[in-house]
Design an enzyme around this catalytic site. Structure first.
Site, PDB file in Angstrom:
ATOM      1  N   ASP A  46       0.829  -1.205   0.000  1.00 47.71           N
ATOM      2  CA  ASP A  46       0.000   0.000   0.000  1.00 47.71           C
ATOM      3  C   ASP A  46       0.869   1.264   0.000  1.00 47.71           C
ATOM      4  OD1 ASP A  46      -2.697   0.396  -0.071  1.00 47.71           O
ATOM      5  OD2 ASP A  46      -3.060  -0.135   2.021  1.00 47.71           O
ATOM      6  N   GLU A  69      -5.275   7.491  -0.219  1.00 43.41           N
ATOM      7  CA  GLU A  69      -5.830   6.811   0.957  1.00 43.41           C
ATOM      8  C   GLU A  69      -4.888   6.815   2.166  1.00 43.41           C
ATOM      9  OE1 GLU A  69      -7.201   2.787   0.272  1.00 43.41           O
ATOM     10  OE2 GLU A  69      -8.561   2.931   1.978  1.00 43.41           O
ATOM     11  N   ASP A 122      -6.232   5.320  -5.021  1.00 38.82           N
ATOM     12  CA  ASP A 122      -6.278   4.153  -4.139  1.00 38.82           C
ATOM     13  C   ASP A 122      -5.081   3.282  -4.518  1.00 38.82           C
ATOM     14  OD1 ASP A 122      -6.799   2.037  -2.528  1.00 38.82           O
ATOM     15  OD2 ASP A 122      -8.941   1.940  -2.984  1.00 38.82           O
ATOM     16  N   ILE A 124      -3.847   0.466  -3.355  1.00 40.64           N
ATOM     17  CA  ILE A 124      -4.299  -0.917  -3.605  1.00 40.64           C
ATOM     18  C   ILE A 124      -5.761  -0.970  -3.219  1.00 40.64           C
ATOM     19  CG2 ILE A 124      -4.177  -3.362  -3.069  1.00 40.64           C
ATOM     20  CD1 ILE A 124      -1.476  -3.203  -2.244  1.00 40.64           C
ATOM     21  N   ASP A 125      -6.599  -1.197  -4.191  1.00 43.99           N
ATOM     22  CA  ASP A 125      -8.015  -1.404  -3.934  1.00 43.99           C
ATOM     23  C   ASP A 125      -8.241  -2.913  -3.943  1.00 43.99           C
ATOM     24  OD1 ASP A 125     -10.725  -0.691  -3.655  1.00 43.99           O
ATOM     25  OD2 ASP A 125     -11.035  -0.977  -5.809  1.00 43.99           O
ATOM     26  N   THR A 127      -7.601  -5.028  -0.938  1.00 39.24           N
ATOM     27  CA  THR A 127      -6.419  -5.574  -0.244  1.00 39.24           C
ATOM     28  C   THR A 127      -6.599  -7.070   0.062  1.00 39.24           C
ATOM     29  OG1 THR A 127      -7.371  -4.733   1.792  1.00 39.24           O
ATOM     30  CG2 THR A 127      -5.618  -3.437   0.825  1.00 39.24           C
ATOM     31  N   HIS A 215     -18.800  -5.624   2.687  1.00 39.85           N
ATOM     32  CA  HIS A 215     -18.691  -4.430   1.842  1.00 39.85           C
ATOM     33  C   HIS A 215     -19.947  -4.112   1.032  1.00 39.85           C
ATOM     34  CE1 HIS A 215     -13.991  -4.507   1.894  1.00 39.85           C
ATOM     35  NE2 HIS A 215     -14.529  -4.216   3.053  1.00 39.85           N
ATOM     36  N   SER A 239     -12.332  -5.486  -5.526  1.00 42.16           N
ATOM     37  CA  SER A 239     -11.735  -4.281  -6.141  1.00 42.16           C
ATOM     38  C   SER A 239     -12.531  -3.692  -7.309  1.00 42.16           C
ATOM     39  CB  SER A 239     -10.303  -4.554  -6.611  1.00 42.16           C
ATOM     40  OG  SER A 239     -10.284  -5.118  -7.903  1.00 42.16           O
ATOM     41  N   LYS A 242     -14.246  -4.872 -10.856  1.00 43.11           N
ATOM     42  CA  LYS A 242     -15.681  -5.012 -11.199  1.00 43.11           C
ATOM     43  C   LYS A 242     -16.075  -3.961 -12.244  1.00 43.11           C
ATOM     44  CE  LYS A 242     -16.974  -4.976  -6.702  1.00 43.11           C
ATOM     45  NZ  LYS A 242     -15.751  -5.378  -5.992  1.00 43.11           N
ATOM     46  N   ARG A 256     -23.822  -1.913  -5.142  1.00 38.37           N
ATOM     47  CA  ARG A 256     -23.093  -1.832  -3.880  1.00 38.37           C
ATOM     48  C   ARG A 256     -23.917  -1.017  -2.884  1.00 38.37           C
ATOM     49  NH1 ARG A 256     -17.478  -2.333  -3.402  1.00 38.37           N
ATOM     50  NH2 ARG A 256     -16.691  -1.458  -1.468  1.00 38.37           N
ATOM     51  N   ASP A 271     -12.444   4.946  -4.299  1.00 37.38           N
ATOM     52  CA  ASP A 271     -12.974   3.620  -4.628  1.00 37.38           C
ATOM     53  C   ASP A 271     -13.875   3.656  -5.867  1.00 37.38           C
ATOM     54  OD1 ASP A 271     -11.762   2.020  -2.713  1.00 37.38           O
ATOM     55  OD2 ASP A 271     -13.240   2.517  -1.184  1.00 37.38           O
TER      56      ASP A 271
HETATM   57  P1  AMP Z   1     -14.394  -4.488  -2.633  1.00 33.27           P
HETATM   58  O1  AMP Z   1     -13.103  -4.985  -3.128  1.00 33.27           O
HETATM   59  O2  AMP Z   1     -15.385  -4.220  -3.713  1.00 33.27           O
HETATM   60  O3  AMP Z   1     -14.960  -5.354  -1.539  1.00 33.27           O
HETATM   61  O4  AMP Z   1     -14.124  -3.057  -2.015  1.00 33.27           O
HETATM   62  C1  AMP Z   1     -12.970  -2.724  -1.333  1.00 33.27           C
HETATM   63  C2  AMP Z   1     -13.172  -1.363  -0.703  1.00 33.27           C
HETATM   64  O5  AMP Z   1     -14.249  -1.413   0.209  1.00 33.27           O
HETATM   65  C3  AMP Z   1     -12.018  -0.881   0.127  1.00 33.27           C
HETATM   66  O6  AMP Z   1     -11.135  -0.137  -0.643  1.00 33.27           O
HETATM   67  C4  AMP Z   1     -12.651  -0.019   1.208  1.00 33.27           C
HETATM   68  O7  AMP Z   1     -12.418   1.355   0.990  1.00 33.27           O
HETATM   69  C5  AMP Z   1     -14.129  -0.291   1.051  1.00 33.27           C
HETATM   70  N1  AMP Z   1     -14.828  -0.578   2.316  1.00 33.27           N
HETATM   71  C6  AMP Z   1     -14.311  -0.705   3.565  1.00 33.27           C
HETATM   72  N2  AMP Z   1     -15.294  -0.948   4.473  1.00 33.27           N
HETATM   73  C7  AMP Z   1     -16.457  -0.948   3.782  1.00 33.27           C
HETATM   74  C8  AMP Z   1     -17.831  -1.112   4.161  1.00 33.27           C
HETATM   75  N3  AMP Z   1     -18.183  -1.354   5.417  1.00 33.27           N
HETATM   76  N4  AMP Z   1     -18.767  -1.045   3.170  1.00 33.27           N
HETATM   77  C9  AMP Z   1     -18.404  -0.820   1.896  1.00 33.27           C
HETATM   78  N5  AMP Z   1     -17.128  -0.654   1.478  1.00 33.27           N
HETATM   79  C10 AMP Z   1     -16.162  -0.710   2.402  1.00 33.27           C
HETATM   80 MG    MG Z   2     -10.257   0.814  -2.038  1.00 28.79          MG
END
Ligand code: AMP
Ligand code: MG
Length: 328
Positions: A46, A69, A122, A124-125, A127, A215, A239, A242, A256, A271
């Site tokens: 990161d 970030e 970002d 690393i989106d 992680t 998420h 990430s 998608k 989402r 994001d």
């Molecule tokens: P994804 O890979 O689509 O699951 O999304 C990853 C991103 O979700 C990360 O970069 C975070 O910034 C974000 N994230 C963290 N906590 C949450 C949450 N509670 N609801 C939605 N997104 C989140």
């Molecule tokens: Mg992210």
């Protein structure tokens, strides 16, 4: 006459490609390490990614603030000296003899404020995907007066073809407002225009969502899919990859909505900035769950938006209407 934003596009692509190179190195070392639960590699990754990208942007556009970030506050504490030296080790592959102090300075180039024109990053989106060796992304975008003008996304583990979550050699994605969206190979070669799917009948749509149940609301998406008569199971991936697969026509809907565990969660700008312009320039639409446009003017958080709805455009009204009847 040169087309506008070419230099921004080239710089953004070079920046995310450089970071991908660094992250692939860390991921290779990760494969050799045995402590799978250790989060240190993603921390190092990161910070390393952010340092490299911020430096490239600052050198090319010294006036532009960068809103990223991470910052170096934790990293520069004496107890994290070992992590910092690892970050410096990976960054030194591209900049020999860089000192830990300089690494922190580069990271903190990302502590800029939201302005009329700014970059958001970002490093690393996804992680969790990075740690698993699955999908993750590096997302960089330029925003002017609240509108994303340029977006660059690196997805180092995606396929160049159309094979969903299957692991591949990686791809870069880029878009300039009004100039379309493209996919390139990881070295920035073989650019090809990408377009969203032409699916107009909801039952034929493929819906994509986060892999991580914390998420987004998976149950709600299940109900939405039932309501729309969607036949295929959702494609779950980490990430902003998608957004990339939607932009190139593989999926047609990405939803989402905050998970019931964190109903007050609001999305972060980094994001969605790069991913959203990619889909829009490929012919799709991106709004929040209520059909409102994303407002990138209010700060690091999309305070004025609830959830995210992404479609190929043709399905947008139908999806927003169906979603409206299901929202909590
Ligand atoms: P994804 O890979 O689509 O699951 O999304 C990853 C991103 O979700 C990360 O970069 C975070 O910034 C974000 N994230 C963290 N906590 C949450 C949450 N509670 N609801 C939605 N997104 C989140
Ligand atoms: Mg992210």
């Amino acid at each position: 006459m040169t087309t506008p934003y070419q230099r921004e596009k080239e710089t953004a692509l070079r920046a995310v490609a450089s970071a991908s190179h660094l992250l692939k190195g860390i991921q290779n070392d990760l494969k050799r390490s045995i402590q799978k639960e250790d989060r240190t590699p993603v921390t190092v990754a990161d910070y390393g990614s952010q340092a490299v990208i911020c430096k490239i942007i600052r050198d090319a556009f010294p006036e532009d603030p960068i809103v990223a970030e991470e910052d170096s506050k934790e990293l520069s504490k004496p107890e994290h000296a070992e992590i910092l030296s690892q970050v410096a080790h990976y960054v030194s592959a591209s900049t020999p003899r860089i000192s830990p102090r300089e690494v922190c300075q580069w990271i903190d180039l990302g502590s800029g404020s939201i302005s009329v024109r700014y970059w958001t990053l970002d490093p690393i989106d996804g992680t969790k995907g990075f740690l698993r060796g699955d999908q993750y992304a590096i997302a960089l975008a330029l925003i002017e007066q609240g509108t994303v003008m340029v977006g660059a996304l690196a997805c180092p583990n995606i396929t160049l073809g159309t094979q969903g979550t299957k692991k591949g050699q990686g791809a870069l994605f880029v878009a300039i407002r009004g100039q379309g969206a493209a996919q390139l190979d990881m070295s920035g070669g073989s650019p090809s225009e990408i377009l969203v799917s032409t699916v107009s009948s909801p039952p034929e749509a493929l819906l994509t969502e986060s892999l991580e149940p914390a998420h987004s609301d998976h149950q709600l998406n299940l109900e939405l899919a039932r309501k729309l008569g969607i036949r295929q199971p959702p494609l779950r991936m980490d990430s902003q990859a998608k957004y990339a697969i939607l932009a190139r026509g593989e999926a047609s809907i990405y939803i989402r909505i905050p998970s019931p565990q964190t109903p007050r969660y609001r999305e972060k700008i980094w994001d969605h900035a790069a991913g959203s312009i990619l889909v829009e320039e490929a012919g799709g639409r991106v709004t929040d769950a209520l059909g409102q446009g994303l407002d990138f003017r209010c700060g690091k958080i999309l305070e004025n938006n609830y959830g995210i709805t992404v479609t190929n455009g043709r399905l947008h009204e139908t999806v927003v209407r169906a979603l409206g009847s299901l929202l909590p």
